[in-house]
Scaffold this active site. Sequence first.
Site, PDB file in Angstrom:
ATOM      1  N   HIS A 207       0.884  -1.173   0.000  1.00 18.61           N
ATOM      2  CA  HIS A 207       0.000   0.000   0.000  1.00 18.61           C
ATOM      3  C   HIS A 207       0.919   1.220   0.000  1.00 18.61           C
ATOM      4  CE1 HIS A 207      -3.601   2.278   1.493  1.00 18.61           C
ATOM      5  NE2 HIS A 207      -2.642   3.064   1.968  1.00 18.61           N
ATOM      6  N   HIS A 209       2.017   5.265  -0.520  1.00 20.98           N
ATOM      7  CA  HIS A 209       1.775   6.700  -0.593  1.00 20.98           C
ATOM      8  C   HIS A 209       2.899   7.334  -1.388  1.00 20.98           C
ATOM      9  CE1 HIS A 209      -1.847   7.236   1.905  1.00 20.98           C
ATOM     10  NE2 HIS A 209      -1.545   5.979   2.173  1.00 20.98           N
ATOM     11  N   CYS A 240      -3.322   9.277   5.368  1.00 22.53           N
ATOM     12  CA  CYS A 240      -3.852   8.968   6.694  1.00 22.53           C
ATOM     13  C   CYS A 240      -4.138  10.266   7.447  1.00 22.53           C
ATOM     14  CB  CYS A 240      -2.848   8.129   7.484  1.00 22.53           C
ATOM     15  SG  CYS A 240      -3.399   7.847   9.157  1.00 22.53           S
TER      16      CYS A 240
HETATM   17  N1  COA Z   1     -18.015   1.666  14.092  1.00 27.26           N
HETATM   18  C1  COA Z   1     -19.033   2.305  14.721  1.00 27.26           C
HETATM   19  N2  COA Z   1     -19.036   2.573  16.024  1.00 27.26           N
HETATM   20  C2  COA Z   1     -17.966   2.188  16.743  1.00 27.26           C
HETATM   21  C3  COA Z   1     -16.868   1.545  16.142  1.00 27.26           C
HETATM   22  C4  COA Z   1     -16.914   1.273  14.766  1.00 27.26           C
HETATM   23  N3  COA Z   1     -15.922   0.676  14.135  1.00 27.26           N
HETATM   24  N4  COA Z   1     -15.951   1.297  17.092  1.00 27.26           N
HETATM   25  C5  COA Z   1     -16.446   1.752  18.249  1.00 27.26           C
HETATM   26  N5  COA Z   1     -17.658   2.302  18.041  1.00 27.26           N
HETATM   27  C6  COA Z   1     -18.557   2.878  19.046  1.00 27.26           C
HETATM   28  C7  COA Z   1     -18.821   1.891  20.162  1.00 27.26           C
HETATM   29  O1  COA Z   1     -19.922   1.083  19.841  1.00 27.26           O
HETATM   30  C8  COA Z   1     -19.078   2.826  21.315  1.00 27.26           C
HETATM   31  O2  COA Z   1     -20.398   3.316  21.173  1.00 27.26           O
HETATM   32  P1  COA Z   1     -21.294   3.661  22.471  1.00 27.26           P
HETATM   33  O3  COA Z   1     -20.571   4.774  23.161  1.00 27.26           O
HETATM   34  O4  COA Z   1     -22.592   4.056  21.861  1.00 27.26           O
HETATM   35  O5  COA Z   1     -21.320   2.398  23.256  1.00 27.26           O
HETATM   36  C9  COA Z   1     -18.126   3.978  21.069  1.00 27.26           C
HETATM   37  O6  COA Z   1     -17.848   3.956  19.672  1.00 27.26           O
HETATM   38  C10 COA Z   1     -16.821   3.867  21.825  1.00 27.26           C
HETATM   39  O7  COA Z   1     -16.256   2.579  21.621  1.00 27.26           O
HETATM   40  P2  COA Z   1     -14.694   2.271  21.768  1.00 27.26           P
HETATM   41  O8  COA Z   1     -14.479   0.828  21.523  1.00 27.26           O
HETATM   42  O9  COA Z   1     -14.236   2.861  23.071  1.00 27.26           O
HETATM   43  O10 COA Z   1     -14.083   3.023  20.525  1.00 27.26           O
HETATM   44  P3  COA Z   1     -13.021   4.185  20.469  1.00 27.26           P
HETATM   45  O11 COA Z   1     -13.651   5.469  20.861  1.00 27.26           O
HETATM   46  O12 COA Z   1     -11.801   3.733  21.210  1.00 27.26           O
HETATM   47  O13 COA Z   1     -12.712   4.250  18.879  1.00 27.26           O
HETATM   48  C11 COA Z   1     -12.184   3.256  16.700  1.00 27.26           C
HETATM   49  C12 COA Z   1     -12.092   3.159  18.205  1.00 27.26           C
HETATM   50  C13 COA Z   1     -11.312   2.227  16.045  1.00 27.26           C
HETATM   51  C14 COA Z   1     -13.595   3.090  16.246  1.00 27.26           C
HETATM   52  C15 COA Z   1     -11.752   4.610  16.239  1.00 27.26           C
HETATM   53  O14 COA Z   1     -10.451   4.730  16.720  1.00 27.26           O
HETATM   54  C16 COA Z   1     -11.754   4.773  14.732  1.00 27.26           C
HETATM   55  O15 COA Z   1     -12.763   4.691  14.065  1.00 27.26           O
HETATM   56  N6  COA Z   1     -10.583   5.089  14.143  1.00 27.26           N
HETATM   57  C17 COA Z   1     -10.427   5.341  12.759  1.00 27.26           C
HETATM   58  C18 COA Z   1      -9.119   4.767  12.318  1.00 27.26           C
HETATM   59  C19 COA Z   1      -8.840   4.940  10.874  1.00 27.26           C
HETATM   60  O16 COA Z   1      -9.660   4.722  10.010  1.00 27.26           O
HETATM   61  N7  COA Z   1      -7.616   5.355  10.573  1.00 27.26           N
HETATM   62  C20 COA Z   1      -7.166   5.509   9.224  1.00 27.26           C
HETATM   63  C21 COA Z   1      -6.723   4.229   8.606  1.00 27.26           C
HETATM   64  S1  COA Z   1      -5.394   3.448   9.422  1.00 27.26           S
HETATM   65 ZN    ZN Z   2      -2.970   4.753   3.187  1.00 30.07          ZN
END
Ligand code: COA
Ligand code: ZN
Length: 298
Positions: A207, A209, A240
């Site tokens: 992958h 960039h 990212c």
């Molecule tokens: N989709 C939808 N909702 C999600 C979710 C997901 N993948 N992961 C967690 N949630 C929700 C949980 O259900 C919880 O909801 P509630 O408060 O209603 O119970 C809430 O979010 C918190 O859950 P938690 O497990 O503590 O999640 P978090 O706040 O630690 O977030 C991620 C974790 C992974 C979801 C978040 O970090 C994320 O989406 N990151 C994006 C990363 C990304 O795409 N990076 C670029 C590519 S590498």
């Molecule tokens: Zn990427």
Amino acid sequence: MAKEQNLTILEVGPRDGFQNLVEFIPTEKKAQIIQKLVDAGVRYIEFASFVHPKWIPQLADAAELYSLIKDRPGVTYRALIPNEKGLERALEKGVKEVTWVVCATDRGNLANLNMTTEQSLEMIRRIGTRVKRAGAKFCGSIAYALGDPIEGDVPIEKIFEIVRVFRQVGATDVSIADSIGIASPLKIRKMFPELANEFPDVRWSIHLHNILGLGIANALAAWEVGVTTLESSIAGLGGCPYAPYPGGNVATEELVYLFNKLGVHSGINLDKLMEARDFVRSIVGEKPKKQVGHPEEK
Ligand code: COA
Ligand code: ZN
């Protein structure tokens, strides 16, 4: 490696390309872009990630988008998964291929996924086999595998450790990500033979960039050491959102042009791909507004 080998291009524009664009692209438009890519001959597409909609609002419509695109014969759609909730959402929707992203450094994993690398791996050990039971394919993606923006080089043993967990839950395909475009052809030529030696049965993808044109050199280097799946993004969109200096992704059209010149065919029609690129630009603009900028734009 012989030049006749097939090249698979995995188009990640709808996921990586769109994820840091500020302006929301309506779901129907996303589906139209994907159709243009399919019309050009693209057959492998990372269409979204099932991340928290608040973290990446642009991809909040992953499930709806899948409904619009899924019935296109011959096209494999892959979704990126960050955690258990994301997996549940993808499987519920009937997605047939997921790639679970783990960052090679704790710093990266905490910034992207709000947990340590080991916590991600524990989660995968615990629930990864659900994917196969649901009749879907499990793939693994290792972000920052070719270097972390703060910590620099990642020891190859760390990559081995992550791949081992992917293998335990049935992955045969693993993606090595240069998430911020800091790899070099030298690094790539060294790394892939080491990976192939340790895991001879894994099908690798890279992958890429792109900072100042190095992405295309890296793609060629990877292909020369036997990596036949290359991940790129139409119009070179991407980056990212949590990396300090993200480069865009390698542009799909540039890869196709390069490999056409080498007589290596990806099954993609360059003229039609350029139409897809122009269509994307007509929607997002030539220089779309991103959450973070490219270093060269400073
Ligand atoms: N989709 C939808 N909702 C999600 C979710 C997901 N993948 N992961 C967690 N949630 C929700 C949980 O259900 C919880 O909801 P509630 O408060 O209603 O119970 C809430 O979010 C918190 O859950 P938690 O497990 O503590 O999640 P978090 O706040 O630690 O977030 C991620 C974790 C992974 C979801 C978040 O970090 C994320 O989406 N990151 C994006 C990363 C990304 O795409 N990076 C670029 C590519 S590498
Ligand atoms: Zn990427």
